[in-house]
Design a protein around this motif. Structure first.
Motif, PDB file in Angstrom:
ATOM      1  N   ALA A 226      49.711  35.242  49.462  1.00 47.68           N
ATOM      2  CA  ALA A 226      48.801  36.006  50.327  1.00 47.68           C
ATOM      3  C   ALA A 226      49.231  37.466  50.462  1.00 47.68           C
ATOM      4  O   ALA A 226      48.400  38.370  50.279  1.00 47.68           O
ATOM      5  CB  ALA A 226      48.689  35.337  51.695  1.00 47.68           C
ATOM      6  N   PRO A 227      50.502  37.759  50.753  1.00 49.16           N
ATOM      7  CA  PRO A 227      50.915  39.168  50.849  1.00 49.16           C
ATOM      8  C   PRO A 227      50.707  39.933  49.544  1.00 49.16           C
ATOM      9  O   PRO A 227      50.348  41.124  49.567  1.00 49.16           O
ATOM     10  CB  PRO A 227      52.405  39.078  51.204  1.00 49.16           C
ATOM     11  N   GLY A 228      50.900  39.256  48.398  1.00 45.54           N
ATOM     12  CA  GLY A 228      50.700  39.908  47.114  1.00 45.54           C
ATOM     13  C   GLY A 228      49.248  40.315  46.908  1.00 45.54           C
ATOM     14  O   GLY A 228      48.961  41.411  46.402  1.00 45.54           O
ATOM     15  N   ILE A 229      48.328  39.440  47.303  1.00 42.09           N
ATOM     16  CA  ILE A 229      46.898  39.754  47.180  1.00 42.09           C
ATOM     17  C   ILE A 229      46.507  40.869  48.149  1.00 42.09           C
ATOM     18  O   ILE A 229      45.771  41.793  47.793  1.00 42.09           O
ATOM     19  CB  ILE A 229      46.048  38.486  47.440  1.00 42.09           C
ATOM     20  N   ILE A 230      47.022  40.804  49.367  1.00 41.29           N
ATOM     21  CA  ILE A 230      46.692  41.819  50.388  1.00 41.29           C
ATOM     22  C   ILE A 230      47.148  43.200  49.943  1.00 41.29           C
ATOM     23  O   ILE A 230      46.413  44.186  50.060  1.00 41.29           O
ATOM     24  CB  ILE A 230      47.315  41.432  51.744  1.00 41.29           C
ATOM     25  N   ARG A 231      48.376  43.294  49.439  1.00 41.70           N
ATOM     26  CA  ARG A 231      48.919  44.594  49.016  1.00 41.70           C
ATOM     27  C   ARG A 231      48.052  45.237  47.936  1.00 41.70           C
ATOM     28  O   ARG A 231      47.853  46.455  47.913  1.00 41.70           O
ATOM     29  CB  ARG A 231      50.350  44.435  48.508  1.00 41.70           C
ATOM     30  N   LYS A 232      47.524  44.393  47.048  1.00 38.76           N
ATOM     31  CA  LYS A 232      46.764  44.916  45.915  1.00 38.76           C
ATOM     32  C   LYS A 232      45.288  45.121  46.236  1.00 38.76           C
ATOM     33  O   LYS A 232      44.672  46.099  45.772  1.00 38.76           O
ATOM     34  CB  LYS A 232      46.908  43.953  44.729  1.00 38.76           C
ATOM     35  N   TYR A 233      44.690  44.254  47.045  1.00 35.96           N
ATOM     36  CA  TYR A 233      43.226  44.236  47.137  1.00 35.96           C
ATOM     37  C   TYR A 233      42.637  44.510  48.523  1.00 35.96           C
ATOM     38  O   TYR A 233      41.428  44.626  48.647  1.00 35.96           O
ATOM     39  CB  TYR A 233      42.704  42.887  46.632  1.00 35.96           C
ATOM     40  N   ARG A 234      43.454  44.632  49.563  1.00 39.47           N
ATOM     41  CA  ARG A 234      42.863  44.923  50.871  1.00 39.47           C
ATOM     42  C   ARG A 234      42.485  46.402  50.951  1.00 39.47           C
ATOM     43  O   ARG A 234      43.305  47.280  50.685  1.00 39.47           O
ATOM     44  CB  ARG A 234      43.828  44.569  52.000  1.00 39.47           C
ATOM     45  N   LYS A 235      41.229  46.653  51.351  1.00 36.09           N
ATOM     46  CA  LYS A 235      40.735  48.032  51.438  1.00 36.09           C
ATOM     47  C   LYS A 235      41.286  48.753  52.661  1.00 36.09           C
ATOM     48  O   LYS A 235      41.676  49.920  52.593  1.00 36.09           O
ATOM     49  CB  LYS A 235      39.209  48.033  51.463  1.00 36.09           C
ATOM     50  N   TYR A 251      40.382  39.784  44.502  1.00 43.92           N
ATOM     51  CA  TYR A 251      41.458  39.439  43.552  1.00 43.92           C
ATOM     52  C   TYR A 251      40.923  38.606  42.391  1.00 43.92           C
ATOM     53  O   TYR A 251      41.168  38.912  41.216  1.00 43.92           O
ATOM     54  CB  TYR A 251      42.570  38.703  44.308  1.00 43.92           C
ATOM     55  N   LEU A 252      40.155  37.571  42.700  1.00 49.79           N
ATOM     56  CA  LEU A 252      39.661  36.683  41.643  1.00 49.79           C
ATOM     57  C   LEU A 252      38.698  37.381  40.697  1.00 49.79           C
ATOM     58  O   LEU A 252      38.641  37.059  39.504  1.00 49.79           O
ATOM     59  CB  LEU A 252      38.970  35.465  42.270  1.00 49.79           C
ATOM     60  N   GLY A 253      37.925  38.328  41.215  1.00 46.49           N
ATOM     61  CA  GLY A 253      36.934  39.005  40.384  1.00 46.49           C
ATOM     62  C   GLY A 253      37.480  40.187  39.607  1.00 46.49           C
ATOM     63  O   GLY A 253      36.769  40.761  38.769  1.00 46.49           O
ATOM     64  N   ASP A 254      38.718  40.535  39.842  1.00 47.54           N
ATOM     65  CA  ASP A 254      39.321  41.663  39.145  1.00 47.54           C
ATOM     66  C   ASP A 254      39.599  41.272  37.689  1.00 47.54           C
ATOM     67  O   ASP A 254      40.315  40.299  37.433  1.00 47.54           O
ATOM     68  CB  ASP A 254      40.630  42.056  39.836  1.00 47.54           C
ATOM     69  N   PRO A 255      39.051  42.017  36.727  1.00 47.76           N
ATOM     70  CA  PRO A 255      39.322  41.697  35.322  1.00 47.76           C
ATOM     71  C   PRO A 255      40.808  41.734  34.974  1.00 47.76           C
ATOM     72  O   PRO A 255      41.234  41.138  33.982  1.00 47.76           O
ATOM     73  CB  PRO A 255      38.547  42.789  34.558  1.00 47.76           C
ATOM     74  N   ASN A 256      41.603  42.424  35.802  1.00 48.93           N
ATOM     75  CA  ASN A 256      43.052  42.525  35.550  1.00 48.93           C
ATOM     76  C   ASN A 256      43.862  41.603  36.462  1.00 48.93           C
ATOM     77  O   ASN A 256      45.021  41.886  36.764  1.00 48.93           O
ATOM     78  CB  ASN A 256      43.504  43.978  35.746  1.00 48.93           C
ATOM     79  N   SER A 333      28.861  36.016  53.053  1.00 50.50           N
ATOM     80  CA  SER A 333      28.080  37.026  53.774  1.00 50.50           C
ATOM     81  C   SER A 333      28.883  38.292  54.045  1.00 50.50           C
ATOM     82  O   SER A 333      28.321  39.384  54.178  1.00 50.50           O
ATOM     83  CB  SER A 333      27.548  36.456  55.092  1.00 50.50           C
ATOM     84  N   GLY A 334      30.199  38.169  54.144  1.00 51.61           N
ATOM     85  CA  GLY A 334      31.039  39.331  54.410  1.00 51.61           C
ATOM     86  C   GLY A 334      31.615  39.973  53.164  1.00 51.61           C
ATOM     87  O   GLY A 334      32.475  40.858  53.254  1.00 51.61           O
ATOM     88  N   VAL A 335      31.163  39.528  52.003  1.00 51.76           N
ATOM     89  CA  VAL A 335      31.674  40.045  50.733  1.00 51.76           C
ATOM     90  C   VAL A 335      30.622  40.951  50.102  1.00 51.76           C
ATOM     91  O   VAL A 335      29.427  40.633  50.115  1.00 51.76           O
ATOM     92  CB  VAL A 335      32.023  38.886  49.767  1.00 51.76           C
ATOM     93  N   SER A 336      31.046  42.068  49.548  1.00 56.26           N
ATOM     94  CA  SER A 336      30.096  43.006  48.940  1.00 56.26           C
ATOM     95  C   SER A 336      29.444  42.397  47.705  1.00 56.26           C
ATOM     96  O   SER A 336      30.045  41.556  47.014  1.00 56.26           O
ATOM     97  CB  SER A 336      30.803  44.304  48.553  1.00 56.26           C
ATOM     98  N   LYS A 337      28.207  42.823  47.409  1.00 56.18           N
ATOM     99  CA  LYS A 337      27.500  42.330  46.231  1.00 56.18           C
ATOM    100  C   LYS A 337      28.273  42.661  44.954  1.00 56.18           C
ATOM    101  O   LYS A 337      28.308  41.865  44.009  1.00 56.18           O
ATOM    102  CB  LYS A 337      26.094  42.954  46.162  1.00 56.18           C
ATOM    103  N   ARG A 338      28.915  43.807  44.928  1.00 56.83           N
ATOM    104  CA  ARG A 338      29.701  44.186  43.752  1.00 56.83           C
ATOM    105  C   ARG A 338      30.819  43.176  43.496  1.00 56.83           C
ATOM    106  O   ARG A 338      31.022  42.729  42.363  1.00 56.83           O
ATOM    107  CB  ARG A 338      30.293  45.577  43.965  1.00 56.83           C
ATOM    108  N   ASP A 339      31.528  42.807  44.561  1.00 56.16           N
ATOM    109  CA  ASP A 339      32.643  41.868  44.394  1.00 56.16           C
ATOM    110  C   ASP A 339      32.144  40.468  44.030  1.00 56.16           C
ATOM    111  O   ASP A 339      32.797  39.746  43.265  1.00 56.16           O
ATOM    112  CB  ASP A 339      33.478  41.815  45.674  1.00 56.16           C
TER     113      ASP A 339
END
Length: 364
Positions: A226-235, A251-256, A333-339
Motif C-alpha cells: 500500500a505505501p508503495g502504491i501511494i508514493r507513486k500514484y496518490r495525487k 496503479y493497475l492502469g499504468d502501462p509501466n 464513481s470516485g475514479v476518473s474516466k481516464r483512469d
C-alpha cells in the motif's frame, strides 16, 4: 375394340401408379434405415438446444512461443471418447478460441507459459486433474476439493483453514515442480479447468480483502505494498489516509506498472489478469467456470472430471456469486474516466476472452 383399348390403357396407368407407390415405400424405408442413429435405440433423446457433442481438439500453441521443443503443450479438451457438454460450456470455449485468434488482441490474450504460470497450476495425479488458481473466485474451496482428492484428508470439513494455503503441508503439488517431460504429459492428458469472474468486480474483491479487511495475517499488503502504491500514484500528497480504491486503479492502469509488480513479487496474483495467471490461449482448458454461475458450474466440473461421486463442492452461501452492479458502480464513481479507461485497456483481454461486457459507466 375401342373399349378394349381404353381398358388396356387404364390397366397400364393403374400398374404404373402401383409401381410409383411401391418405389416410394422402398425409398422411404431406405432413408429411414440410413439416417437412424444406431446408438440411439431405446435411449431417451435430449433436446438439441440443451446439449451437444464436441470432438476432442488439439491445443493451440503459437509457433513463436518460446518453449523447449519437447515441452510444447498439445493438451486435449477432454481425453477419451466424445464428451457431452452443455451448450453454455461449448460456447465459452468457442469464444475463447475465437478471441485467441484475434490478432488485434494478441498482446492482451497471449502470454508465455512461464514458471509464473506453472506455479499457479495445482496437480491431482490420482485423478488426472490440473486446476489453475485464480484468486477471488472461490479458489480456496477448489483447493479443498483437490486436497481431499489427493488423499491428504478424507473430507473437506476435516481440513484446517491454515493448511489450505500452506503448500508444504496441503499435499497439492504445483505443475512447476515437475520435469519438462512430466509437465508436457500432464498438459496433454489431464482434465484442466479454472474459474473467472467479472474482471472489475474481482479487482474490488481483491482491494477489499487485502487492503481493507485483510482477514489473514498478511501485514505486507498494508505495510509494504500500500505505501508503495501511494508514493507513486496518490495525487494529493498531503493526504494521510490509507490506500484508496482510486490509488489502486491508477496503479493497475499504468502501462509501466510492472516495475512495482516486480517489487511486490507473487502477491500480485490477486489482481493480475487471467491471461497472465493461466495462459488460456496457450493451454487448452477443458472447462472454464464462471463465478456468477458457480452453483451450476461446480457440479458440472466435478462430473466432467469424473469425480462427482467422490467429493462435492462446499455449499455456496445464497447470493454470494451474484454480480453486484451497484457495488461496482459505487466503487468506480470516485475514479476518473481516464483512469477507468486505462484500467479497462489493461484488462480488455479478460473481458473479451470470457464474454464479460464493457461496463456501462465506461460507455456513458
Amino acid at each position: 375394340w375401342l373399349m378394349s383399348d381404353n381398358m388396356h390403357h387404364q390397366w397400364l396407368l393403374l400398374a404404373a401408379c402401383f409401381w410409383v407407390i411401391f418405389m416410394f415405400m422402398v425409398a422411404s424405408k431406405f432413408i429411414t434405415l440410413t439416417f437412424k442413429d444406431p446408438d440411439g435405440y431405446g435411449a431417451k433423446q435430449e433436446p438439441l438446444i440443451l446439449t451437444a457433442v464436441t470432438k476432442v481438439e488439439e491445443a493451440h500453441v503459437p509457433e513463436e512461443e518460446h518453449w523447449p521443443e519437447e515441452f510444447q503443450p498439445t493438451g486435449k479438451a477432454f481425453t477419451g471418447n466424445l464428451i457431452r457438454q452443455p451448450l453454455v460450456h461449448m460456447e465459452r470455449l468457442e469464444l475463447l478460441r475465437n478471441v485467441c485468434r484475434d490478432t488485434a488482441l494478441r498482446n492482451l490474450s497471449h502470454t508465455a507459459v512461464s514458471k509464473f504460470v506453472l506455479d499457479r497450476i495445482f496437480v491431482c495425479d490420482k485423478h488426472k486433474i490440473l486446476f489453475c488458481q485464480t484468486p477471488k473466485v472461490g479458489n480456496t474451496q477448489w483447493k479443498k476439493v483437490l486436497i481431499v482428492l489427493n488423499g491428504a484428508y478424507s473430507s473437506i470439513e476435516e481440513i484446517p483453514e491454515n493448511i489450505v494455503h500452506d503448500h508444504e503441508k496441503n499435499g497439492l503439488p504445483r505443475l512447476s515442480s515437475f520435469s519438462d517431460a512430466e509437465i508436457k504429459k500432464r498438459l496433454n492428458l489431464y482434465f484442466k479447468f479454472f474459474i473467472v469472474r467479472d474482471p472489475f468486480e474481482r479487482l474490488i474483491s481483491a482491494f477489499k480483502d487485502k487492503f481493507v479487511h485483510n482477514p489473514r495475517f498478511e501485514p505486507w499488503y498494508r505495510h509494504e505494498i500500500a505505501p508503495g502504491i501511494i508514493r507513486k500514484y496518490r495525487k494529493n500528497r498531503t493526504e494521510t489516509k490509507g490506500l484508496q480504491f482510486e490509488d489502486f486503479v491508477r496503479y493497475l492502469g499504468d502501462p509501466n506498472h510492472r516495475w512495482l509488480d516486480v517489487q511486490f513479487g507473487d502477491h500480485i496474483i490477486h489482481w493480475v489478469t487471467y491471461v497472465e495467471l493461466c495462459a488460456p490461449c496457450e493451454i487448452t482448458y477443458s472447462v472454464i467456470g464462471h463465478h456468477e454461475t458457480l452453483e451450476d458450474d461446480a457440479p458440472y466440473i466435478l462430473k466432467a472430471a469424473g469425480i462427482d461421486h467422490l467429493v462435492s463442492y462446499p455449499t455456496i452461501p445464497p447470493g454470494i456469486t451474484v454480480y453486484n452492479k451497484t457495488k461496482v458502480e459505487r466503487y468506480f464513481s470516485g475514479v476518473s474516466k481516464r483512469d477507468i479507461r486505462r484500467l479497462y485497456a489493461r484488462f480488455e483481454g479478460d473481458f473479451k476472452l470470457f464474454g464479460y461486457r464493457e461496463p456501462d459507466f465506461l460507455l456513458n
